[in-house]
Design an enzyme around this catalytic site. Sequence first.
Site, mmCIF file in Angstrom:
data_model
loop_
_atom_site.group_PDB
_atom_site.id
_atom_site.type_symbol
_atom_site.label_atom_id
_atom_site.label_comp_id
_atom_site.label_asym_id
_atom_site.label_seq_id
_atom_site.Cartn_x
_atom_site.Cartn_y
_atom_site.Cartn_z
ATOM 1 N N TYR A 29 64.443 6.032 -3.984
ATOM 2 C CA TYR A 29 63.652 4.791 -4.071
ATOM 3 C C TYR A 29 63.203 4.318 -2.672
ATOM 4 O O TYR A 29 62.003 4.244 -2.390
ATOM 5 C CB TYR A 29 64.485 3.722 -4.792
ATOM 6 C CG TYR A 29 63.884 2.340 -4.834
ATOM 7 C CD1 TYR A 29 62.522 2.142 -5.057
ATOM 8 C CD2 TYR A 29 64.690 1.218 -4.661
ATOM 9 C CE1 TYR A 29 61.979 0.861 -5.103
ATOM 10 C CE2 TYR A 29 64.162 -0.057 -4.720
ATOM 11 C CZ TYR A 29 62.809 -0.239 -4.932
ATOM 12 O OH TYR A 29 62.287 -1.497 -4.979
ATOM 13 N N SER B 84 74.346 -1.722 4.158
ATOM 14 C CA SER B 84 74.117 -2.708 3.098
ATOM 15 C C SER B 84 74.785 -4.025 3.458
ATOM 16 O O SER B 84 75.828 -4.042 4.131
ATOM 17 C CB SER B 84 74.731 -2.172 1.800
ATOM 18 O OG SER B 84 74.875 -3.197 0.857
ATOM 19 N N TYR C 23 81.890 1.934 -3.485
ATOM 20 C CA TYR C 23 80.557 2.124 -2.900
ATOM 21 C C TYR C 23 80.435 1.314 -1.605
ATOM 22 O O TYR C 23 80.049 1.824 -0.559
ATOM 23 C CB TYR C 23 79.457 1.698 -3.895
ATOM 24 C CG TYR C 23 78.154 1.419 -3.218
ATOM 25 C CD1 TYR C 23 77.323 2.465 -2.827
ATOM 26 C CD2 TYR C 23 77.754 0.110 -2.920
ATOM 27 C CE1 TYR C 23 76.137 2.207 -2.162
ATOM 28 C CE2 TYR C 23 76.575 -0.150 -2.255
ATOM 29 C CZ TYR C 23 75.769 0.891 -1.883
ATOM 30 O OH TYR C 23 74.603 0.641 -1.208
ATOM 31 N N LYS D 134 80.031 2.365 2.651
ATOM 32 C CA LYS D 134 79.031 1.899 3.631
ATOM 33 C C LYS D 134 79.732 1.436 4.908
ATOM 34 O O LYS D 134 79.313 1.734 6.012
ATOM 35 C CB LYS D 134 78.169 0.781 3.035
ATOM 36 C CG LYS D 134 77.213 1.267 1.970
ATOM 37 C CD LYS D 134 76.142 2.184 2.566
ATOM 38 C CE LYS D 134 75.310 2.873 1.522
ATOM 39 N NZ LYS D 134 74.427 3.913 2.057
ATOM 40 N N ASN E 234 70.517 -2.927 -11.882
ATOM 41 C CA ASN E 234 69.954 -3.897 -10.937
ATOM 42 C C ASN E 234 68.972 -4.832 -11.641
ATOM 43 O O ASN E 234 68.379 -4.485 -12.664
ATOM 44 C CB ASN E 234 69.255 -3.178 -9.778
ATOM 45 C CG ASN E 234 70.259 -2.432 -8.918
ATOM 46 O OD1 ASN E 234 70.231 -1.222 -8.860
ATOM 47 N ND2 ASN E 234 71.160 -3.150 -8.286
ATOM 48 N N LEU E 235 68.829 -6.001 -11.057
ATOM 49 C CA LEU E 235 68.077 -7.064 -11.722
ATOM 50 C C LEU E 235 66.608 -6.701 -11.999
ATOM 51 O O LEU E 235 66.147 -6.830 -13.140
ATOM 52 C CB LEU E 235 68.150 -8.347 -10.865
ATOM 53 C CG LEU E 235 67.384 -9.545 -11.411
ATOM 54 C CD1 LEU E 235 67.933 -9.990 -12.751
ATOM 55 C CD2 LEU E 235 67.439 -10.711 -10.412
ATOM 56 N N ARG F 117 79.482 -11.433 -13.679
ATOM 57 C CA ARG F 117 79.785 -10.008 -13.527
ATOM 58 C C ARG F 117 80.872 -9.858 -12.470
ATOM 59 O O ARG F 117 80.761 -10.440 -11.376
ATOM 60 C CB ARG F 117 78.500 -9.289 -13.089
ATOM 61 C CG ARG F 117 78.588 -7.797 -13.013
ATOM 62 C CD ARG F 117 77.202 -7.179 -12.826
ATOM 63 N NE ARG F 117 76.629 -7.415 -11.498
ATOM 64 C CZ ARG F 117 75.483 -6.872 -11.076
ATOM 65 N NH1 ARG F 117 74.780 -6.088 -11.872
ATOM 66 N NH2 ARG F 117 75.028 -7.123 -9.867
#
Length: 342
Positions: free
Chosen positions: A14, A128, A153, A157, A204-205, A299
């Site tokens: 992406y 991130s 995850y 990072k 993802n949103l 969440r």
Amino acid sequence: MERTKILVTGGAGYIGSHAVVELYEAGFQPVIVDDFSNSQEQAVRGIEEILGVRVPCHRIDCGDVEALRAVFAEEGSLRGVIHFAASKAVGESVQQPLKYYRNNLGSLLALLTVMQEFGVPHLVFSSSCTVYGIPDQLPVTEQTPTKPATSPYGNTKKICEDIITDVVKAPESTVRAILLRYFNPIGAHASAKIGELPLGVPQNLIPYVTQTAAGIREKLTINGDTYDTPDGTNIRDYVHVVDLAKAHVVAVQRLLDVRGEAVEVFNVGTGRGNSVLEVVHAFEQATGQKLNYVIGPPRTGDVPAIYADVTKATEVLGFRTTTSLEEALASAWKWQQSLVSE
Ligand code: UFG
């Protein structure tokens, strides 16, 4: 004049695909490395349609040292690497932590090894804002203390940042690095030839929003509205993927031009925080689509609010975002429609 060659790992992904386009348009020669485990050939075709040229692309696993050596040898004269290739699903990383440590740390170690062997001096790394955890103060600057990650995850990072820092600071190191801490990338290229291609149900949103508007999903569930924020929903810094891609170009340029510190860190966001409800309403405004949504429970692991202070990137890199939230959402919608009509 020969274009300066930059290797882009995860260049079919992406953010990577948008960076490849921006690098080429800025006069560089991007070379893609991707294993296509979470990306598609379609992205490379999209890049080539936008640019009107073939872009070299090597289908290899970035954790495979031998395969990387072969690419570095074949390409020759690489001046830098932008390392996007990584597994990135927060939820999956909780289920399959070993996959995340193996992929994300393994590919970085392989890459640094081969960069040193071939004397390739410059690295831009995809980090991130997850490294800030739940910050005590907003907005977050690069000096804001990092916190223990809430997912494997996120931990990869932080560990990758530490590995790079140790490696480039070693006395004999020939590599210098820029770490870019992304906030939430959204949207797609204006041509709608490249964009986000989530596999399965989006986590993802924005892809969830566009798939809901397209009728692929019945409704968006907003993850909680009782957070300590003005409307109770989470706040994020949504940065257009093309603006984010351009940050990589200026970072590469800085590494080439300025013999600065061994490692530098920059936040890349807009400096604005928007709530989930604001995003929903901005999407409706920007596209004229009514969005079906409900409020669900929070969440697990979500940070209530985070957005960037981008002063350092603005002053040092000359980084500026040029796309509004509405424009970014409109581009995401245009991309979604192009997928549906294929
Ligand atoms: N959200 C919903 N409903 C959905 C999906 C998301 O309400 O169906 C909300 C989330 O709860 C969150 C916001 O929308 O408040 C943004 O969620 P995303 O999943 O799009 O993004 P995150 O901020 O959770 O995650 C992003 C990156 C990660 C990175 C993390 C760091 O996707 O890679 O930021 O904070 F680790």
